[in-house]
Design a protein around this motif. Structure first.
Motif, PDB file in Angstrom:
ATOM      1  N   THR A 121       0.904  -1.139   0.198  1.00 33.95           N
ATOM      2  CA  THR A 121       0.099  -0.069   0.133  1.00 33.95           C
ATOM      3  C   THR A 121       1.063   1.140   0.123  1.00 33.95           C
ATOM      4  O   THR A 121       0.731   2.214  -0.635  1.00 33.95           O
ATOM      5  CB  THR A 121      -0.843  -0.039   1.270  1.00 33.95           C
ATOM      6  OG1 THR A 121      -1.491  -1.343   1.477  1.00 33.95           O
ATOM      7  CG2 THR A 121      -1.976   1.196   1.080  1.00 33.95           C
ATOM      8  N   PHE A 122       1.870   1.244   1.003  1.00 36.56           N
ATOM      9  CA  PHE A 122       2.738   2.483   0.911  1.00 36.56           C
ATOM     10  C   PHE A 122       3.517   2.674  -0.260  1.00 36.56           C
ATOM     11  O   PHE A 122       3.697   3.627  -0.741  1.00 36.56           O
ATOM     12  CB  PHE A 122       3.720   2.481   2.174  1.00 36.56           C
ATOM     13  CG  PHE A 122       3.067   2.995   3.610  1.00 36.56           C
ATOM     14  CD1 PHE A 122       2.739   4.207   3.689  1.00 36.56           C
ATOM     15  CD2 PHE A 122       2.729   1.834   4.434  1.00 36.56           C
ATOM     16  CE1 PHE A 122       2.175   4.240   4.754  1.00 36.56           C
ATOM     17  CE2 PHE A 122       1.916   2.392   5.708  1.00 36.56           C
ATOM     18  CZ  PHE A 122       1.995   3.493   5.866  1.00 36.56           C
ATOM     19  N   GLY A 123       4.169   1.524  -0.839  1.00 33.40           N
ATOM     20  CA  GLY A 123       4.776   1.816  -1.929  1.00 33.40           C
ATOM     21  C   GLY A 123       3.903   2.221  -3.315  1.00 33.40           C
ATOM     22  O   GLY A 123       4.374   2.925  -3.999  1.00 33.40           O
ATOM     23  N   MET A 124       2.679   1.693  -3.294  1.00 37.70           N
ATOM     24  CA  MET A 124       1.789   2.133  -4.387  1.00 37.70           C
ATOM     25  C   MET A 124       1.339   3.475  -4.338  1.00 37.70           C
ATOM     26  O   MET A 124       1.487   4.413  -5.285  1.00 37.70           O
ATOM     27  CB  MET A 124       0.503   1.374  -4.566  1.00 37.70           C
ATOM     28  CG  MET A 124       0.759   0.043  -5.056  1.00 37.70           C
ATOM     29  SD  MET A 124       0.970   0.095  -6.921  1.00 37.70           S
ATOM     30  CE  MET A 124       1.371  -1.601  -7.134  1.00 37.70           C
ATOM     31  N   VAL A 125       1.235   3.935  -2.898  1.00 33.85           N
ATOM     32  CA  VAL A 125       0.822   5.505  -2.966  1.00 33.85           C
ATOM     33  C   VAL A 125       2.209   6.212  -3.224  1.00 33.85           C
ATOM     34  O   VAL A 125       2.142   7.379  -3.817  1.00 33.85           O
ATOM     35  CB  VAL A 125       0.438   5.470  -1.413  1.00 33.85           C
ATOM     36  CG1 VAL A 125       0.526   7.158  -1.069  1.00 33.85           C
ATOM     37  CG2 VAL A 125      -0.800   4.945  -0.864  1.00 33.85           C
ATOM     38  N   SER A 126       3.422   6.051  -2.851  1.00 34.40           N
ATOM     39  CA  SER A 126       4.418   6.760  -3.012  1.00 34.40           C
ATOM     40  C   SER A 126       4.762   6.644  -4.611  1.00 34.40           C
ATOM     41  O   SER A 126       5.161   7.906  -5.090  1.00 34.40           O
ATOM     42  CB  SER A 126       5.610   6.002  -2.455  1.00 34.40           C
ATOM     43  OG  SER A 126       6.995   6.633  -2.526  1.00 34.40           O
ATOM     44  N   ALA A 127       4.432   5.623  -5.440  1.00 31.25           N
ATOM     45  CA  ALA A 127       4.787   5.692  -6.853  1.00 31.25           C
ATOM     46  C   ALA A 127       3.951   6.561  -7.306  1.00 31.25           C
ATOM     47  O   ALA A 127       4.119   7.170  -8.417  1.00 31.25           O
ATOM     48  CB  ALA A 127       4.653   4.112  -7.428  1.00 31.25           C
ATOM     49  N   ALA A 164       7.840   5.754   0.744  1.00 31.86           N
ATOM     50  CA  ALA A 164       8.980   4.690   0.345  1.00 31.86           C
ATOM     51  C   ALA A 164       9.733   4.345   1.437  1.00 31.86           C
ATOM     52  O   ALA A 164       9.895   2.923   1.601  1.00 31.86           O
ATOM     53  CB  ALA A 164      10.030   5.691  -0.634  1.00 31.86           C
ATOM     54  N   VAL A 165       9.943   5.255   2.683  1.00 29.87           N
ATOM     55  CA  VAL A 165      10.501   4.518   3.648  1.00 29.87           C
ATOM     56  C   VAL A 165       9.698   3.496   4.388  1.00 29.87           C
ATOM     57  O   VAL A 165      10.227   2.582   4.929  1.00 29.87           O
ATOM     58  CB  VAL A 165      11.173   5.660   4.598  1.00 29.87           C
ATOM     59  CG1 VAL A 165      11.635   5.281   5.953  1.00 29.87           C
ATOM     60  CG2 VAL A 165      11.956   6.494   3.908  1.00 29.87           C
ATOM     61  N   MET A 166       8.436   3.877   4.510  1.00 31.78           N
ATOM     62  CA  MET A 166       7.585   2.776   5.112  1.00 31.78           C
ATOM     63  C   MET A 166       7.297   1.639   4.543  1.00 31.78           C
ATOM     64  O   MET A 166       7.253   0.807   4.927  1.00 31.78           O
ATOM     65  CB  MET A 166       6.028   3.553   5.277  1.00 31.78           C
ATOM     66  CG  MET A 166       6.245   4.934   6.248  1.00 31.78           C
ATOM     67  SD  MET A 166       6.586   4.241   7.902  1.00 31.78           S
ATOM     68  CE  MET A 166       5.432   3.090   8.212  1.00 31.78           C
ATOM     69  N   HIS A 167       7.432   1.701   3.183  1.00 29.90           N
ATOM     70  CA  HIS A 167       7.427   0.662   2.302  1.00 29.90           C
ATOM     71  C   HIS A 167       8.608  -0.363   2.649  1.00 29.90           C
ATOM     72  O   HIS A 167       8.498  -1.662   2.983  1.00 29.90           O
ATOM     73  CB  HIS A 167       7.507   1.017   0.654  1.00 29.90           C
ATOM     74  CG  HIS A 167       7.543  -0.182  -0.219  1.00 29.90           C
ATOM     75  ND1 HIS A 167       6.805  -1.019  -0.336  1.00 29.90           N
ATOM     76  CD2 HIS A 167       8.688  -0.533  -0.993  1.00 29.90           C
ATOM     77  CE1 HIS A 167       7.106  -2.047  -1.255  1.00 29.90           C
ATOM     78  NE2 HIS A 167       8.392  -1.588  -1.722  1.00 29.90           N
ATOM     79  N   TYR A 168       9.965   0.202   2.910  1.00 28.02           N
ATOM     80  CA  TYR A 168      11.049  -0.583   3.047  1.00 28.02           C
ATOM     81  C   TYR A 168      11.007  -1.137   4.355  1.00 28.02           C
ATOM     82  O   TYR A 168      11.407  -2.263   4.810  1.00 28.02           O
ATOM     83  CB  TYR A 168      12.344   0.492   2.846  1.00 28.02           C
ATOM     84  CG  TYR A 168      13.441  -0.275   2.587  1.00 28.02           C
ATOM     85  CD1 TYR A 168      13.662  -1.653   2.489  1.00 28.02           C
ATOM     86  CD2 TYR A 168      14.910   0.231   2.675  1.00 28.02           C
ATOM     87  CE1 TYR A 168      14.944  -2.392   2.392  1.00 28.02           C
ATOM     88  CE2 TYR A 168      16.107  -0.101   2.692  1.00 28.02           C
ATOM     89  CZ  TYR A 168      15.857  -1.516   2.678  1.00 28.02           C
ATOM     90  OH  TYR A 168      17.223  -2.050   2.503  1.00 28.02           O
ATOM     91  N   LEU A 169      10.546  -0.180   5.298  1.00 23.67           N
ATOM     92  CA  LEU A 169      10.565  -0.646   6.805  1.00 23.67           C
ATOM     93  C   LEU A 169       9.549  -1.892   7.118  1.00 23.67           C
ATOM     94  O   LEU A 169       9.779  -2.819   7.510  1.00 23.67           O
ATOM     95  CB  LEU A 169      10.044   0.486   7.678  1.00 23.67           C
ATOM     96  CG  LEU A 169      10.937   1.503   7.922  1.00 23.67           C
ATOM     97  CD1 LEU A 169      10.156   2.840   8.708  1.00 23.67           C
ATOM     98  CD2 LEU A 169      12.016   0.962   8.967  1.00 23.67           C
ATOM     99  N   LEU A 170       8.521  -1.962   6.422  1.00 23.24           N
ATOM    100  CA  LEU A 170       7.293  -2.862   6.399  1.00 23.24           C
ATOM    101  C   LEU A 170       7.723  -3.973   5.636  1.00 23.24           C
ATOM    102  O   LEU A 170       7.488  -5.191   5.925  1.00 23.24           O
ATOM    103  CB  LEU A 170       6.037  -2.300   6.165  1.00 23.24           C
ATOM    104  CG  LEU A 170       5.551  -1.279   7.116  1.00 23.24           C
ATOM    105  CD1 LEU A 170       4.008  -0.602   6.497  1.00 23.24           C
ATOM    106  CD2 LEU A 170       5.555  -1.783   8.378  1.00 23.24           C
ATOM    107  N   LEU A 171       8.488  -3.717   4.595  1.00 19.76           N
ATOM    108  CA  LEU A 171       8.874  -4.943   3.881  1.00 19.76           C
ATOM    109  C   LEU A 171       9.719  -6.061   4.291  1.00 19.76           C
ATOM    110  O   LEU A 171       9.837  -7.125   4.440  1.00 19.76           O
ATOM    111  CB  LEU A 171       9.617  -4.335   2.677  1.00 19.76           C
ATOM    112  CG  LEU A 171      10.261  -5.484   1.617  1.00 19.76           C
ATOM    113  CD1 LEU A 171       9.099  -6.307   0.990  1.00 19.76           C
ATOM    114  CD2 LEU A 171      11.113  -4.725   0.455  1.00 19.76           C
TER     115      LEU A 171
END
Length: 211
Positions: A121-127, A164-171
Motif C-alpha cells: 500500500t505504501f509503495g503504491m501510494v509513493s509511486a 517509500a521509507v514505510m514501504h522499506y520498513l514494513l517489507l
C-alpha cells in the motif's frame, strides 16, 4: 572552505546530461543482468530490491540538496530535477518488476496485495505521488502552473519519501539496520524542512508587524 569551493566549482562544470547518464547506467545494467540471468537464484526479487533501493536513495538525495546548501554551502540545486527524474525512473523499474514479472499483471491479485499488505500500500501510494512530480518537472509546467502552485505540488515529494521509507520498513519483517537508517535520515530532513518553514513564517510575521 576549500572543499566546499572545489565541490561547487565541480558542480558548475558538470553538465546535467552526464548526471542522467551516470545515474541511468546502474538501472540499465540491472535490466541486462535480469534478462541474462545474472542476479542469483531469485533474479526478480533481487532486481526489485536493487532498483527499489536506488529509487529510495535518489529520493533521499534529492531532499538532501537544499539542506546541503543551507548547512554546508554546497550548491547542487542544478541537479535536483535530474536526480528527481532518475528517482522516478528507478521507481518505475521497481513498479514494473512487481506488476509484470512478479504478479504477471494479474490485477485481482495485485489489488489484494495493495489492500492486505501495508508495505505494498505504501509503495503504491509513493509511486502514484511521484507521477505528477515527474510529469511536471519541466519549464513549461512551471510557466503554465505558476511557481507558487508548482512548488506546492512538488512538496508531495515529502509524502512520497515517507511512503517509500514505510514501504522499506514494513517489507523487512525483522529488524534491519538499513531501512531504519533511511527512516532516521528522512526524519532529520523533515525536521529541517519544518524548521525552515517556521522560520520563514516567523520572519514574515515580524515584517508584517513592523510594516
Amino acid at each position: 572552505m576549500m572543499i566546499v569551493t572545489t565541490l561547487n566549482t565541480a558542480a558548475r562544470r558538470l553538465p546535467t546530461w552526464a548526471v542522467y547518464i551516470g545515474l541511468a547506467l546502474p538501472g540499465v545494467l540491472y535490466v541486462y543482468w535480469l534478462f541474462t540471468n545474472q542476479l542469483g537464484s531469485d533474479p526478480i526479487r533481487a532486481f526489485e530490491h536493487q532498483v527499489g533501493e536506488w529509487a529510495l536513495m535518489l529520493i533521499m538525495f534529492g531532499l538532501l540538496i537544499t539542506p546541503l546548501r543551507d548547512w554546508f554551502k554546497v550548491n547542487l540545486i542544478k541537479f535536483r530535477r535530474s536526480i528527481g527524474l532518475m528517482a522516478f525512473f528507478y521507481t518505475m523499474l521497481h513498479l514494473v518488476a512487481y506488476l509484470v514479472f512478479d504478479q504477471g499483471l494479474y490485477w485481482s491479485e495485485i489489488w489484494k496485495d495493495i489492500v492486505k499488505r501495508p508495505y505494498i500500500t505504501f509503495g503504491m501510494v509513493s509511486a502514484v505521488l511521484m507521477l505528477p512530480l515527474a510529469v511536471t518537472s519541466n519549464n513549461i509546467s512551471i510557466r503554465k502552473m505558476g511557481p507558487q502552485v508548482w512548488n506546492k505540488l512538488h512538496r508531495l515529494v515529502y509524502l512520497a519519501a515517507v511512503g517509500a521509507v514505510m514501504h522499506y520498513l514494513l517489507l523487512t519483517k525483522t529488524w534491519e539496520v538499513e531501512p531504519a537508517v533511511y527512516a532516521v535520515i528522512l526524519a532529520v530532513l523533515l525536521g529541517h524542512r519544518v524548521r525552515k518553514v517556521r522560520t520563514k513564517r516567523g520572519g514574515a510575521r515580524k515584517r508584517a508587524s513592523v510594516g
